[in-house]
Design an enzyme around this catalytic site. Structure first.
Site, short mmCIF file in Angstrom:
data_model
loop_
_atom_site.label_atom_id
_atom_site.label_comp_id
_atom_site.label_asym_id
_atom_site.label_seq_id
_atom_site.Cartn_x
_atom_site.Cartn_y
_atom_site.Cartn_z
N GLY A 11 0.85 -1.20 0.00
CA GLY A 11 0.00 0.00 0.00
C GLY A 11 0.88 1.24 0.00
O GLY A 11 0.53 2.27 0.58
N GLY A 14 -0.31 4.87 -0.85
CA GLY A 14 -1.41 5.44 -0.07
C GLY A 14 -0.93 6.48 0.93
O GLY A 14 0.27 6.69 1.11
N GLY A 93 -2.33 -2.75 9.52
CA GLY A 93 -3.28 -1.83 10.14
C GLY A 93 -4.50 -1.64 9.26
O GLY A 93 -5.35 -0.80 9.56
N ASN A 120 -5.96 0.05 15.54
CA ASN A 120 -5.38 1.37 15.79
C ASN A 120 -3.94 1.18 16.26
O ASN A 120 -3.71 0.57 17.29
CB ASN A 120 -6.20 2.13 16.85
CG ASN A 120 -5.80 3.59 16.91
OD1 ASN A 120 -4.62 3.90 16.97
ND2 ASN A 120 -6.77 4.46 16.86
N MET A 121 -3.01 1.69 15.47
CA MET A 121 -1.58 1.45 15.75
C MET A 121 -0.99 2.54 16.64
O MET A 121 0.18 2.47 16.98
CB MET A 121 -0.80 1.43 14.44
CG MET A 121 -1.09 0.23 13.58
SD MET A 121 0.26 -0.93 13.72
CE MET A 121 -0.24 -2.15 12.51
N HIS A 151 -15.24 12.33 14.80
CA HIS A 151 -14.42 12.22 13.58
C HIS A 151 -14.91 13.22 12.53
O HIS A 151 -16.00 13.77 12.65
CB HIS A 151 -14.47 10.79 13.02
CG HIS A 151 -13.61 9.82 13.78
ND1 HIS A 151 -14.06 9.17 14.90
CD2 HIS A 151 -12.32 9.42 13.60
CE1 HIS A 151 -13.10 8.40 15.38
NE2 HIS A 151 -12.03 8.53 14.61
N LYS A 155 -16.30 10.42 7.41
CA LYS A 155 -16.22 9.05 7.93
C LYS A 155 -17.56 8.33 7.73
O LYS A 155 -18.61 8.87 8.06
CB LYS A 155 -15.83 9.07 9.42
CG LYS A 155 -15.60 7.68 9.98
CD LYS A 155 -14.90 7.73 11.34
CE LYS A 155 -14.78 6.36 11.98
NZ LYS A 155 -13.98 5.41 11.18
N GLY A 161 -13.93 2.09 14.96
CA GLY A 161 -13.30 0.84 15.40
C GLY A 161 -12.55 1.05 16.72
O GLY A 161 -12.51 0.16 17.57
P1 NAD Z 1 -5.23 5.02 0.88
O1 NAD Z 1 -6.45 4.76 0.07
O2 NAD Z 1 -4.62 6.37 0.85
O3 NAD Z 1 -4.08 3.95 0.50
C1 NAD Z 1 -4.32 2.59 0.25
C2 NAD Z 1 -3.27 2.14 -0.76
O4 NAD Z 1 -3.39 0.71 -0.91
C3 NAD Z 1 -3.46 2.77 -2.14
O5 NAD Z 1 -2.24 3.30 -2.63
C4 NAD Z 1 -3.95 1.60 -2.99
O6 NAD Z 1 -3.57 1.69 -4.35
C5 NAD Z 1 -3.26 0.43 -2.30
N1 NAD Z 1 -3.87 -0.85 -2.63
C6 NAD Z 1 -5.20 -1.16 -2.72
N2 NAD Z 1 -5.35 -2.43 -3.11
C7 NAD Z 1 -4.10 -2.95 -3.26
C8 NAD Z 1 -3.62 -4.22 -3.64
N3 NAD Z 1 -4.46 -5.20 -3.99
N4 NAD Z 1 -2.28 -4.41 -3.66
C9 NAD Z 1 -1.43 -3.41 -3.35
N5 NAD Z 1 -1.84 -2.17 -2.99
C10 NAD Z 1 -3.16 -1.96 -2.95
O7 NAD Z 1 -5.65 4.63 2.38
P2 NAD Z 1 -4.90 4.99 3.75
O8 NAD Z 1 -5.51 6.21 4.35
O9 NAD Z 1 -3.43 4.92 3.53
O10 NAD Z 1 -5.37 3.76 4.65
C11 NAD Z 1 -5.09 2.42 4.27
C12 NAD Z 1 -5.73 1.47 5.26
O11 NAD Z 1 -5.18 1.68 6.58
C13 NAD Z 1 -7.24 1.65 5.43
O12 NAD Z 1 -7.81 0.39 5.64
C14 NAD Z 1 -7.34 2.50 6.69
O13 NAD Z 1 -8.57 2.40 7.34
C15 NAD Z 1 -6.23 1.92 7.50
N6 NAD Z 1 -5.71 2.75 8.61
C16 NAD Z 1 -5.42 2.10 9.76
C17 NAD Z 1 -4.83 2.77 10.81
C18 NAD Z 1 -4.46 2.01 12.06
O14 NAD Z 1 -3.88 2.60 12.98
N7 NAD Z 1 -4.71 0.71 12.11
C19 NAD Z 1 -4.57 4.14 10.70
C20 NAD Z 1 -4.87 4.79 9.49
C21 NAD Z 1 -5.43 4.07 8.45
#
Ligand code: NAD
Length: 261
Positions: A11, A14, A93, A120-121, A151, A155, A161
């Site tokens: 990812g 992203g 995450g 949540n990390m 939020h 959202k 979560g």
């Molecule tokens: P984003 O949409 O900006 O980025 C996601 C990236 O994943 C994109 O670049 C997309 O092209 C890529 N992607 C999608 N499908 C793919 C695949 N099959 N193979 C490879 N890459 C692929 O989203 P974001 O804001 O960066 O968030 C990403 C995830 O993280 C979401 O699920 C979000 O809810 C989660 N998140 C979790 C936490 C945490 O603390 N756990 C914090 C923030 C975001």
């Protein structure tokens, strides 16, 4: 000093992927960025990062490396299977993964790889999980608990979560279940039932993420709050998890293990 942890960012293009890569690239003593993975091939430099490492369209085989995954829930099972097959750690995450898919994939991989998933990390939120459980257990059922989250107005899901994470930590510590959660209140709801936990969601403007837990009883109130100012807190937590997994034995871990909570 231990050697840098080799990491692969799934990812990479992203918002979270870029934030994590920027932090990791700034700390070459702690991390070696092997590659990014996303839907389009290229280089990290083309994503605005200071590295010539490639962006691939499939996870490479790199035994001993740690995959950090912030991508799309649809890919989680195959990412976990890849890590297990090749002895690679996994710190994910990504949200929105169905609980059954998450459990099955993590349990299947844990025999051969060190794996972790966290809704949540952020270090601070994980401390809130721990402290909220302790406070609830110590105060007892006579203290009313209400959880309020806020939020931004984009959202889509409610409550967050993270709010569920706080509620789950409290219910696990006090012998309650999600059946004790009461979502919002409206109309003739009657007097508050002892032991219930109120859940409330505010949606407004550009709020990154606020969580407040009220514990109220016998003439006093404890307020436990967490405010996220930016997404770097999640990136920092993900890199702490990657460092931990880089030297962990195969198994399924939680952020509490990473943080020693
Ligand atoms: P984003 O949409 O900006 O980025 C996601 C990236 O994943 C994109 O670049 C997309 O092209 C890529 N992607 C999608 N499908 C793919 C695949 N099959 N193979 C490879 N890459 C692929 O989203 P974001 O804001 O960066 O968030 C990403 C995830 O993280 C979401 O699920 C979000 O809810 C989660 N998140 C979790 C936490 C945490 O603390 N756990 C914090 C923030 C975001």
């Amino acid at each position: 000093m231990s050697s840098p942890v080799p990491i692969i960012m799934h990812g990479a293009a992203g918002r979270m992927g870029r934030a994590i890569l920027a932090l990791a690239l700034a700390e070459p003593v702690r991390f070696t960025v092997i590659a990014g993975v996303d839907r389009q091939a290229g280089t990290l430099r083309a994503l605005g990062l200071d590295s010539a490492a490639p962006v691939l369209t499939a996870l490479p085989v790199e035994p001993g490396a740690v995959v950090i995954d912030f991508s799309h829930h649809g890919t989680f099972a195959s990412v976990a299977a890849h890590c297990a097959a090749h002895g690679m750690g996994l710190a994910s995450g990504t949200t929105g993964i169905a609980p059954a898919v998450l459990d099955t994939a993590l349990d299947a991989a844990a025999g051969r790889a060190a794996v972790l998933h966290a809704m949540n990390m952020s270090v601070g939120v994980n401390v809130v999980f721990k402290v909220a459980a302790q406070i609830a257990k110590t105060l007892g059922v006579a203290y009313d608990i209400e959880i309020v989250e806020a939020h931004h107005h984009h959202k889509k899901d409610a409550p967050s979560g993270t709010a569920f994470g706080i509620a789950d930590a409290i219910t696990a510590a006090t012998g309650r279940t999600r059946a004790d959660l009461v979502h919002g209140r409206e109309g003739e709801v009657g007097a508050r039932r002892q032991g219930e936990i109120g859940m409330h969601a505010l949606r407004m403007g550009d709020v990154v993420g606020d969580h407040t837990v009220y514990f109220v009883g016998g003439g006093e109130r404890i307020t436990l709050g967490h405010v996220a100012h930016n997404r770097e807190i999640f990136a920092q937590g993900a890199l702490r998890a990657a460092t931990f997994l880089g030297s962990a034995r195969p198994g399924r871990y939680r952020m509490a293990d990473v943080l020693g909570l």
